[in-house]
Write a protein that holds these residues in place. Structure first.
Motif, PDB file in Angstrom:
ATOM      1  N   SER A 109       0.835  -1.201   0.000  1.00  0.00           N
ATOM      2  CA  SER A 109       0.000   0.000   0.000  1.00  0.00           C
ATOM      3  C   SER A 109       0.873   1.255   0.000  1.00  0.00           C
ATOM      4  O   SER A 109       0.467   2.310  -0.512  1.00  0.00           O
ATOM      5  CB  SER A 109      -0.924  -0.001   1.223  1.00  0.00           C
ATOM      6  OG  SER A 109      -0.170  -0.115   2.434  1.00  0.00           O
ATOM      7  N   TYR A 110       2.077   1.148   0.529  1.00  0.00           N
ATOM      8  CA  TYR A 110       3.027   2.263   0.573  1.00  0.00           C
ATOM      9  C   TYR A 110       3.369   2.778  -0.825  1.00  0.00           C
ATOM     10  O   TYR A 110       3.787   3.932  -0.982  1.00  0.00           O
ATOM     11  CB  TYR A 110       4.296   1.806   1.300  1.00  0.00           C
ATOM     12  CG  TYR A 110       5.319   2.889   1.555  1.00  0.00           C
ATOM     13  CD1 TYR A 110       5.146   3.820   2.571  1.00  0.00           C
ATOM     14  CD2 TYR A 110       6.483   2.974   0.786  1.00  0.00           C
ATOM     15  CE1 TYR A 110       6.092   4.814   2.814  1.00  0.00           C
ATOM     16  CE2 TYR A 110       7.436   3.953   1.021  1.00  0.00           C
ATOM     17  CZ  TYR A 110       7.234   4.863   2.038  1.00  0.00           C
ATOM     18  OH  TYR A 110       8.168   5.846   2.276  1.00  0.00           O
ATOM     19  N   SER A 111       3.182   1.934  -1.840  1.00  0.00           N
ATOM     20  CA  SER A 111       3.480   2.343  -3.212  1.00  0.00           C
ATOM     21  C   SER A 111       2.585   3.493  -3.669  1.00  0.00           C
ATOM     22  O   SER A 111       2.909   4.166  -4.661  1.00  0.00           O
ATOM     23  CB  SER A 111       3.304   1.152  -4.162  1.00  0.00           C
ATOM     24  OG  SER A 111       4.174   0.102  -3.807  1.00  0.00           O
ATOM     25  N   TRP A 112       1.476   3.703  -2.962  1.00  0.00           N
ATOM     26  CA  TRP A 112       0.545   4.792  -3.292  1.00  0.00           C
ATOM     27  C   TRP A 112       0.764   6.006  -2.405  1.00  0.00           C
ATOM     28  O   TRP A 112      -0.117   6.863  -2.289  1.00  0.00           O
ATOM     29  CB  TRP A 112      -0.893   4.302  -3.144  1.00  0.00           C
ATOM     30  CG  TRP A 112      -1.263   3.164  -4.040  1.00  0.00           C
ATOM     31  CD1 TRP A 112      -1.412   1.848  -3.685  1.00  0.00           C
ATOM     32  CD2 TRP A 112      -1.545   3.226  -5.448  1.00  0.00           C
ATOM     33  NE1 TRP A 112      -1.768   1.098  -4.776  1.00  0.00           N
ATOM     34  CE2 TRP A 112      -1.855   1.916  -5.878  1.00  0.00           C
ATOM     35  CE3 TRP A 112      -1.562   4.268  -6.383  1.00  0.00           C
ATOM     36  CZ2 TRP A 112      -2.187   1.615  -7.196  1.00  0.00           C
ATOM     37  CZ3 TRP A 112      -1.883   3.972  -7.700  1.00  0.00           C
ATOM     38  CH2 TRP A 112      -2.197   2.661  -8.098  1.00  0.00           C
ATOM     39  N   ARG A 113       1.919   6.122  -1.776  1.00  0.00           N
ATOM     40  CA  ARG A 113       2.162   7.192  -0.797  1.00  0.00           C
ATOM     41  C   ARG A 113       2.008   8.586  -1.401  1.00  0.00           C
ATOM     42  O   ARG A 113       1.671   9.538  -0.680  1.00  0.00           O
ATOM     43  CB  ARG A 113       3.559   7.034  -0.172  1.00  0.00           C
ATOM     44  CG  ARG A 113       4.712   7.131  -1.166  1.00  0.00           C
ATOM     45  CD  ARG A 113       6.007   6.624  -0.545  1.00  0.00           C
ATOM     46  NE  ARG A 113       7.106   6.612  -1.516  1.00  0.00           N
ATOM     47  CZ  ARG A 113       7.296   5.649  -2.415  1.00  0.00           C
ATOM     48  NH1 ARG A 113       6.429   4.640  -2.488  1.00  0.00           N
ATOM     49  NH2 ARG A 113       8.329   5.682  -3.239  1.00  0.00           N
ATOM     50  N   HIS A 114       2.260   8.731  -2.705  1.00  0.00           N
ATOM     51  CA  HIS A 114       2.123  10.049  -3.336  1.00  0.00           C
ATOM     52  C   HIS A 114       0.680  10.329  -3.778  1.00  0.00           C
ATOM     53  O   HIS A 114       0.317  11.488  -3.971  1.00  0.00           O
ATOM     54  CB  HIS A 114       3.036  10.152  -4.559  1.00  0.00           C
ATOM     55  CG  HIS A 114       4.483   9.911  -4.260  1.00  0.00           C
ATOM     56  ND1 HIS A 114       5.201  10.676  -3.370  1.00  0.00           N
ATOM     57  CD2 HIS A 114       5.347   8.973  -4.726  1.00  0.00           C
ATOM     58  CE1 HIS A 114       6.444  10.237  -3.308  1.00  0.00           C
ATOM     59  NE2 HIS A 114       6.553   9.204  -4.121  1.00  0.00           N
ATOM     60  N   GLN A 115      -0.105   9.275  -3.958  1.00  0.00           N
ATOM     61  CA  GLN A 115      -1.478   9.453  -4.433  1.00  0.00           C
ATOM     62  C   GLN A 115      -2.465   9.654  -3.279  1.00  0.00           C
ATOM     63  O   GLN A 115      -3.421  10.432  -3.403  1.00  0.00           O
ATOM     64  CB  GLN A 115      -1.912   8.236  -5.260  1.00  0.00           C
ATOM     65  CG  GLN A 115      -1.344   8.190  -6.669  1.00  0.00           C
ATOM     66  CD  GLN A 115       0.148   7.959  -6.701  1.00  0.00           C
ATOM     67  OE1 GLN A 115       0.652   7.054  -6.051  1.00  0.00           O
ATOM     68  NE2 GLN A 115       0.867   8.767  -7.463  1.00  0.00           N
ATOM     69  N   ILE A 116      -2.270   8.955  -2.168  1.00  0.00           N
ATOM     70  CA  ILE A 116      -3.257   8.971  -1.084  1.00  0.00           C
ATOM     71  C   ILE A 116      -3.548  10.397  -0.604  1.00  0.00           C
ATOM     72  O   ILE A 116      -4.715  10.821  -0.570  1.00  0.00           O
ATOM     73  CB  ILE A 116      -2.828   8.049   0.073  1.00  0.00           C
ATOM     74  CG1 ILE A 116      -2.818   6.588  -0.391  1.00  0.00           C
ATOM     75  CG2 ILE A 116      -3.756   8.219   1.277  1.00  0.00           C
ATOM     76  CD1 ILE A 116      -2.189   5.617   0.606  1.00  0.00           C
ATOM     77  N   PRO A 117      -2.537  11.193  -0.234  1.00  0.00           N
ATOM     78  CA  PRO A 117      -2.860  12.544   0.258  1.00  0.00           C
ATOM     79  C   PRO A 117      -3.450  13.453  -0.812  1.00  0.00           C
ATOM     80  O   PRO A 117      -4.360  14.251  -0.526  1.00  0.00           O
ATOM     81  CB  PRO A 117      -1.513  13.072   0.766  1.00  0.00           C
ATOM     82  CG  PRO A 117      -0.476  12.241   0.090  1.00  0.00           C
ATOM     83  CD  PRO A 117      -1.097  10.900  -0.124  1.00  0.00           C
ATOM     84  N   VAL A 127      -8.593   4.529   0.051  1.00  0.00           N
ATOM     85  CA  VAL A 127      -8.210   3.349   0.825  1.00  0.00           C
ATOM     86  C   VAL A 127      -7.269   2.504  -0.019  1.00  0.00           C
ATOM     87  O   VAL A 127      -7.604   2.101  -1.135  1.00  0.00           O
ATOM     88  CB  VAL A 127      -9.442   2.522   1.237  1.00  0.00           C
ATOM     89  CG1 VAL A 127      -9.006   1.246   1.944  1.00  0.00           C
ATOM     90  CG2 VAL A 127     -10.357   3.344   2.130  1.00  0.00           C
ATOM     91  N   ALA A 128      -6.072   2.257   0.508  1.00  0.00           N
ATOM     92  CA  ALA A 128      -5.086   1.421  -0.178  1.00  0.00           C
ATOM     93  C   ALA A 128      -4.728   0.247   0.728  1.00  0.00           C
ATOM     94  O   ALA A 128      -4.113   0.446   1.775  1.00  0.00           O
ATOM     95  CB  ALA A 128      -3.835   2.229  -0.522  1.00  0.00           C
ATOM     96  N   PRO A 129      -5.123  -0.969   0.372  1.00  0.00           N
ATOM     97  CA  PRO A 129      -4.757  -2.121   1.197  1.00  0.00           C
ATOM     98  C   PRO A 129      -3.389  -2.685   0.826  1.00  0.00           C
ATOM     99  O   PRO A 129      -2.924  -2.537  -0.312  1.00  0.00           O
ATOM    100  CB  PRO A 129      -5.852  -3.143   0.854  1.00  0.00           C
ATOM    101  CG  PRO A 129      -6.201  -2.821  -0.572  1.00  0.00           C
ATOM    102  CD  PRO A 129      -6.044  -1.327  -0.727  1.00  0.00           C
ATOM    103  N   ASP A 130      -2.717  -3.302   1.802  1.00  0.00           N
ATOM    104  CA  ASP A 130      -1.718  -4.304   1.471  1.00  0.00           C
ATOM    105  C   ASP A 130      -2.539  -5.467   0.922  1.00  0.00           C
ATOM    106  O   ASP A 130      -3.394  -6.023   1.632  1.00  0.00           O
ATOM    107  CB  ASP A 130      -0.961  -4.771   2.721  1.00  0.00           C
ATOM    108  CG  ASP A 130       0.129  -3.792   3.169  1.00  0.00           C
ATOM    109  OD1 ASP A 130       0.351  -2.778   2.475  1.00  0.00           O
ATOM    110  OD2 ASP A 130       0.731  -4.043   4.227  1.00  0.00           O
ATOM    111  N   MET A 131      -2.322  -5.820  -0.326  1.00  0.00           N
ATOM    112  CA  MET A 131      -3.146  -6.852  -0.934  1.00  0.00           C
ATOM    113  C   MET A 131      -2.886  -8.222  -0.293  1.00  0.00           C
ATOM    114  O   MET A 131      -1.882  -8.424   0.399  1.00  0.00           O
ATOM    115  CB  MET A 131      -2.876  -6.913  -2.441  1.00  0.00           C
ATOM    116  CG  MET A 131      -3.086  -5.583  -3.177  1.00  0.00           C
ATOM    117  SD  MET A 131      -4.795  -5.005  -3.176  1.00  0.00           S
ATOM    118  CE  MET A 131      -5.506  -6.052  -4.452  1.00  0.00           C
ATOM    119  N   ARG A 132      -3.800  -9.138  -0.495  1.00  0.00           N
ATOM    120  CA  ARG A 132      -3.677 -10.505   0.028  1.00  0.00           C
ATOM    121  C   ARG A 132      -2.273 -11.061  -0.253  1.00  0.00           C
ATOM    122  O   ARG A 132      -1.783 -11.045  -1.384  1.00  0.00           O
ATOM    123  CB  ARG A 132      -4.728 -11.375  -0.647  1.00  0.00           C
ATOM    124  CG  ARG A 132      -4.635 -12.867  -0.352  1.00  0.00           C
ATOM    125  CD  ARG A 132      -5.676 -13.655  -1.114  1.00  0.00           C
ATOM    126  NE  ARG A 132      -7.027 -13.329  -0.667  1.00  0.00           N
ATOM    127  CZ  ARG A 132      -7.903 -14.207  -0.159  1.00  0.00           C
ATOM    128  NH1 ARG A 132      -7.575 -15.485  -0.067  1.00  0.00           N
ATOM    129  NH2 ARG A 132      -9.093 -13.827   0.224  1.00  0.00           N
TER     130      ARG A 132
END
Length: 323
Positions: A35-43, A53-58
């Motif tokens: 989910s950290y890969s979306w750190r620039h998109q989330i904020p 919402v960005a999950p650590d996928m299964r």
């Protein structure tokens, strides 16, 4: 500022990062990411008025990793996203995926158009269900060393990647020292997946040592089996999706990729990018970002954020019953 928590969805625990209020937007990462890969998109997306919402996928990070490879079919992965939407108290959502997360997003829109009102895929085109099982077709074509094939036997790739997790992540995320990134997709006998990386180059400007350390720490804790199990369902997914042969995704859609991404520069990938509208009749934009490679939302966050926001703002009025 995003917060984190663990939420029960589809019968398993999913670790999520979330921020913002408004229409629900789910971000699905790929391999070997978090989910950290979306750190620039989330904020940025949260500030624009979305509940992001960005999950650590299964199989990844702090989310559950069932031991059985059969628990990682496309139905399980889409089921997690559907379950997450429900667990968050929503009935509608928009979904974005990168790398392996893109097929999850595309299939979520394909399987559940009643839930997912808009879909964006990064780096990997939508499903073109071919004439046969993908791994079988590779063998029939005389190809035996594609990385999908190398990942099939449990334990082999795990042992290679887990031997030195720091080196693995530095090579895979930071660049493999290749003039031709497509060559990295083929495994030389006895050299393993990382065998092409003869020179470890400095990290690219978009990936800091702190960023890399986050990935290293996570994969040291989780190992690589969960993510590799996604690949072990490639042929099975072809069988499971037979009812959707030649089906289209009719929701508004967006495709983004880096011009230097080996996924779209090969013969098959380039053909699929040129034929997106076959599967996506309501494709709003095809954005190919010059100078960018595979990790496009991390490499060029501003370009990706602008494109996503433009697309999502147009799609958001269709949402109702959001959290």
């Amino acid at each position: 500022m995003s917060t984190t928590r663990v939420i029960k969805a589809n019968g398993i625990d999913l670790f999520i990062r979330e921020a913002g209020q408004g229409p629900l937007l789910v971000l699905c990462h790929g391999w070997p990411e978090l989910s950290y890969s979306w750190r620039h998109q989330i904020p940025a997306l949260a500030a624009a008025g979305f509940h992001v919402v960005a999950p650590d996928m299964r199989g990844y990070g702090q989310s559950a990793a069932p031991p059985d490879a059969a628990a990682y079919s496309i139905f399980d992965l889409v089921g997690d996203v559907v379950g997450l939407v429900q667990a968050l108290g929503a009935t509608k959502a928009m979904v974005v995926g990168h790398d392996w997360g893109a097929p999850v997003a595309w299939h979520a829109a394909l399987f559940r158009p009643d839930i997912f009102t808009a879909v964006a895929g990064l780096s990997v085109p939508p499903p073109f269900r071919g004439r046969g099982r993908p791994l079988e077709l590779l063998r029939q074509g005389g190809i035996t060393n594609f990385y999908w094939q190398y990942f099939q036997t449990p334990g082999i790739a795990e042992a290679e990647f887990e031997h030195d997790v720091a080196r693995t992540m530095r090579i895979v995320l930071g660049g493999r020292g290749l003039a031709d990134p497509t060559a990295a997709m083929f495994v030389q006998e006895g050299k393993g997946f990382l065998g092409h990386a003869t020179v470890e180059e400095p990290l690219p400007t978009w990936l800091s040592e702190d960023d890399l350390a986050h990935f290293i720490e996570s994969f040291r804790a989780s190992g690589f089996r969960g993510g590799l199990n996604w690949y072990r369902n490639i042929d099975r997914n072809w069988e499971l999706t037979a009812p959707w042969q030649d089906a289209q995704i009719h929701q508004p859609s967006l495709f983004i990729a880096g011009a230097q991404d080996a996924v779209i520069t090969g013969l098959i990938g380039a053909k699929r990018v040129n034929e997106l509208e076959r599967v996506l009749p309501n494709l709003t934009r095809k954005l190919i970002i010059e100078g960018a490679g595979h990790w496009v939302q991390q490499e060029r966050p501003e370009d990706v954020n602008i494109a996503l926001l433009r697309f999502l703002r147009e799609a958001a009025p269709q949402l109702s019953g959001t959290a």
